[in-house]
Design a protein around this motif. Sequence first.
Motif, PDB file in Angstrom:
ATOM      1  N   MET A 209       0.808  -1.218   0.000  1.00 31.30           N
ATOM      2  CA  MET A 209       0.000   0.000   0.000  1.00 31.30           C
ATOM      3  C   MET A 209       0.842   1.269   0.000  1.00 31.30           C
ATOM      4  N   ASP A 210       2.099   1.175   0.423  1.00 35.34           N
ATOM      5  CA  ASP A 210       2.974   2.357   0.379  1.00 35.34           C
ATOM      6  C   ASP A 210       3.116   2.890  -1.045  1.00 35.34           C
ATOM      7  N   LEU A 211       3.046   2.005  -2.028  1.00 37.13           N
ATOM      8  CA  LEU A 211       3.106   2.447  -3.423  1.00 37.13           C
ATOM      9  C   LEU A 211       1.909   3.343  -3.742  1.00 37.13           C
ATOM     10  N   ILE A 212       0.740   2.959  -3.278  1.00 38.35           N
ATOM     11  CA  ILE A 212      -0.464   3.759  -3.510  1.00 38.35           C
ATOM     12  C   ILE A 212      -0.324   5.134  -2.879  1.00 38.35           C
ATOM     13  N   TRP A 213       0.128   5.156  -1.633  1.00 38.93           N
ATOM     14  CA  TRP A 213       0.278   6.453  -0.955  1.00 38.93           C
ATOM     15  C   TRP A 213       1.313   7.318  -1.670  1.00 38.93           C
ATOM     16  N   SER A 214       2.353   6.713  -2.196  1.00 32.63           N
ATOM     17  CA  SER A 214       3.433   7.498  -2.806  1.00 32.63           C
ATOM     18  C   SER A 214       3.040   8.138  -4.133  1.00 32.63           C
ATOM     19  N   ILE A 215       2.098   7.523  -4.862  1.00 33.91           N
ATOM     20  CA  ILE A 215       1.730   8.081  -6.164  1.00 33.91           C
ATOM     21  C   ILE A 215       0.529   9.034  -6.069  1.00 33.91           C
ATOM     22  N   ALA A 216      -0.103   9.097  -4.901  1.00 31.37           N
ATOM     23  CA  ALA A 216      -1.297   9.941  -4.765  1.00 31.37           C
ATOM     24  C   ALA A 216      -1.044  11.407  -5.105  1.00 31.37           C
ATOM     25  N   PRO A 217       0.050  12.034  -4.647  1.00 36.01           N
ATOM     26  CA  PRO A 217       0.252  13.458  -4.979  1.00 36.01           C
ATOM     27  C   PRO A 217       0.378  13.710  -6.480  1.00 36.01           C
ATOM     28  N   ALA A 218       1.099  12.846  -7.199  1.00 34.75           N
ATOM     29  CA  ALA A 218       1.245  13.037  -8.645  1.00 34.75           C
ATOM     30  C   ALA A 218      -0.097  12.884  -9.350  1.00 34.75           C
ATOM     31  N   LEU A 219      -0.940  11.959  -8.861  1.00 27.60           N
ATOM     32  CA  LEU A 219      -2.262  11.795  -9.461  1.00 27.60           C
ATOM     33  C   LEU A 219      -3.164  12.986  -9.128  1.00 27.60           C
ATOM     34  N   ALA A 220      -3.013  13.536  -7.927  1.00 30.25           N
ATOM     35  CA  ALA A 220      -3.802  14.710  -7.549  1.00 30.25           C
ATOM     36  C   ALA A 220      -3.510  15.884  -8.478  1.00 30.25           C
ATOM     37  N   ALA A 221      -2.258  16.007  -8.891  1.00 30.57           N
ATOM     38  CA  ALA A 221      -1.883  17.100  -9.795  1.00 30.57           C
ATOM     39  C   ALA A 221      -2.577  16.985 -11.141  1.00 30.57           C
ATOM     40  N   ARG A 222      -3.015  15.782 -11.503  1.00 32.99           N
ATOM     41  CA  ARG A 222      -3.745  15.566 -12.751  1.00 32.99           C
ATOM     42  C   ARG A 222      -5.247  15.436 -12.538  1.00 32.99           C
TER      43      ARG A 222
END
Length: 382
Positions: A209-222
Motif C-alpha cells: 500500500m505504500d506504493l499507492i500512498w506514494s503516487i497519490a500526490p502526482a495523481l492529484a496534480a492531474r
Amino acid sequence: MLPMRKWTINGDFLTLSPNGVARYAREVTTAIEDLLAAGGPLADGLEVTLATPVERHDLPLRHIRTVHIPEFRRPRLPQAWVQLQLPRHVEGGLLSFCNLAPVAVSRQIVCMHDAHTWLMPESYGRMFRLAHRVIMPVVGRRARAVATVSQHARRQLAALGVAPEDRIAVAWNGCDHALRWRASRSPRDYRNRRPFVLCIGRNQPYKNMDLIWSIAPALAARGIEVLVAGEAGGAEALRHGPNIVALGRISDDELAAAMEAALCFVFPTRIEGFGLPAVEAMARGCPVIASTADALMEVCGDAAIHVDPDHPDGWTTAIIRLLENPFERLAMVAAGRARARLFTWRGVAETWLGLMAAVDGVPVGTLRDAGAAATAAVMVRA
C-alpha cells in the motif's frame, strides 16, 4: 455405471468471511453441485457430503448432502474442529479447499493457495505463520494430491518442500462470480465522479500500500482521485493525500459499481498465489494495472499493464496514459473481458472432479470431461 465413490468436503470455510480462500471454497463447492446435477462421466457414481461446524449455511445445495458436526465448546481452539473432530466423520475421501487440512486423513486432496507465510512472514501473525508452516508440509506429504491456483504457486510450494511438484495440480480460480454482482444495488453511484483509480487495500506488507500512498500526490496534480476499498481504506488512509477517498469495507455490488466507473484498477502487490481481484476487475470491464509479480504476469497476461512494484513513476505514467488515451483504455477493457472468460468455476470444479476420479482409480479412458484432461498428467499417490 461406476461403483459409488464417496467424498466429504471440509466445510470449515463456512466459519470464515466469504472472501479470499473462503470464496474459492464456496464457489468450487457450488460448481461441484452444478456438475453433480448435470451428470456426466466425472460425476458418475459420485456421492458428496459437506461436513460443517455451522448449523446453517446459505449455499444452494441439493445434490450435496450437508452434515452438521458441532464444535467442541471447550477447549475452543483454532484448528480443533478440523484436526480432532472432522476426521471421525470422513467417509471415503476428503476435499479441503483452504490451505489447512486434517493431518490424520491421508485420502484427501487439499488446495494450498500460496506460500506467503514463508515468502513474506512479516505480513502474518506468529500463530498464523506457525500453523501454516507446521501443518501444510505434513499434509502436503500425506495427501493423495495437492491443488494450487497457478503454475507460479506450484513452483513455490515445491521449491519450499511443502509438496512434491509432480503431486501438485493447478486448479486456478474462477471469476465468473463477479458477473453476478449487481452495480445497480450499490448504495453509492460512482459514475459522475471525477476520474479515479480504484484499489483494494489490506494492512499487510506484501500488498504494498505504500506504493499507492506514494503516487497519490502526482495523481492529484492531474485531477485523479484514489479510491481505496477494504481494511486499508479506513480513516487512516486519508492522511496520505487530499485526493484519497477511504471507502472502507464495501459489498460486492458496490465494488462492481466502483470497478465499472473507475479509470482503472491498480494492484501493486508484491506476491500473489493467483490475484483474484485483478480478474474480477477484468470481468467487470475495468482495465487493470498490476505489478510484475510472477502470478499476476501468468494470470493477467497481456490483458493488463504490468509495472514494477518498486517504481512509483511507472505507475503514475501508466495511469495517466490511460487517462489521455481513451481508445487504448477501451482496448484494455475488451482484452480484460476476454482474459477473464478463461477462468470459470465450472472449469475449476471439473479439475477437482478429475483429481477425485484419479484418486478413486477411475480409468483415464473413461474421463471425457474437460477438467479430466488437465489432471491426466498429474500423479496421484496410490
